[in-house]
Design a protein around this motif. Structure first.
Motif, PDB file in Angstrom:
ATOM      1  N   TYR A   1       5.440 -16.714  -4.320  1.00 16.91           N
ATOM      2  CA  TYR A   1       5.069 -15.369  -4.759  1.00 16.91           C
ATOM      3  C   TYR A   1       5.878 -14.847  -5.936  1.00 16.91           C
TER       4      TYR A   1
ATOM      5  N   PRO B   1       3.634  -9.439  -3.931  1.00 19.14           N
ATOM      6  CA  PRO B   1       3.269  -8.565  -2.815  1.00 19.14           C
ATOM      7  C   PRO B   1       4.383  -7.624  -2.366  1.00 19.14           C
TER       8      PRO B   1
ATOM      9  N   SER C   1      -1.045  -2.840   1.234  1.00 21.10           N
ATOM     10  CA  SER C   1      -2.326  -3.392   0.789  1.00 21.10           C
ATOM     11  C   SER C   1      -2.375  -4.912   0.866  1.00 21.10           C
ATOM     12  N   ARG C   2      -1.221  -5.559   0.960  1.00 19.36           N
ATOM     13  CA  ARG C   2      -1.154  -7.026   1.020  1.00 19.36           C
ATOM     14  C   ARG C   2      -0.670  -7.542   2.367  1.00 19.36           C
TER      15      ARG C   2
ATOM     16  N   GLU D   1      -2.702 -10.078   4.510  1.00 17.68           N
ATOM     17  CA  GLU D   1      -2.776 -11.374   3.841  1.00 17.68           C
ATOM     18  C   GLU D   1      -1.441 -12.118   3.891  1.00 17.68           C
ATOM     19  N   VAL D   2      -0.347 -11.419   3.620  1.00 18.20           N
ATOM     20  CA  VAL D   2       0.933 -12.069   3.383  1.00 18.20           C
ATOM     21  C   VAL D   2       1.769 -12.241   4.651  1.00 18.20           C
TER      22      VAL D   2
END
Length: 111
Positions: A51, A62, A81-82, A85-86
């Motif tokens: 990342y 992120p 917001s991530r 996903e992360v």
């Protein structure tokens, strides 16, 4: 706002209250809370490779702040917001390295 996760090596994995106490001491900058472990530095490098750190040139990272790491732990703040996903990916990366994943929002040791 961020979703925070912290990773360290401890065997066996602590219960949530013990993990919270460890987390608080680590975040206060106390040294010697847990023994240094090479997997911690490897995870830090994995995160940077995957990342990058949060910089002016890497605004798509992120993170809400730079990755904080020493020989005992790695701490990250993930943008909400991530998070979906992360966070699971980070937990999987840490688990493969035998590290504890601590979620301070829920005072939970992720397994």
């Amino acid at each position: 706002m961020s979703f925070d996760l912290t990773f360290w090596h401890e065997m066996p994995a602590p219960d949530p209250q013990a993990a919270l106490a460890t987390y608080e001491r680590l975040m206060d900058g106390v040294e010697g809370v847990v023994p240094p472990h090479p997997a911690v530095r490897r995870l830090h490098q994995d995160l940077l490779d995957r990342y990058g750190d949060l910089t002016e040139e890497n605004v798509d990272a992120p993170w809400t702040a730079g990755i904080w790491a020493n020989d005992e732990c790695v701490a990250v703040g993930i943008a909400w917001s991530r998070c979906a996903e992360v966070a699971p990916e980070l937990h999987a990366m840490a688990s493969r390295r035998g590290l504890v994943t601590f979620d301070p929002q829920d005072c939970a040791v992720l397994t």
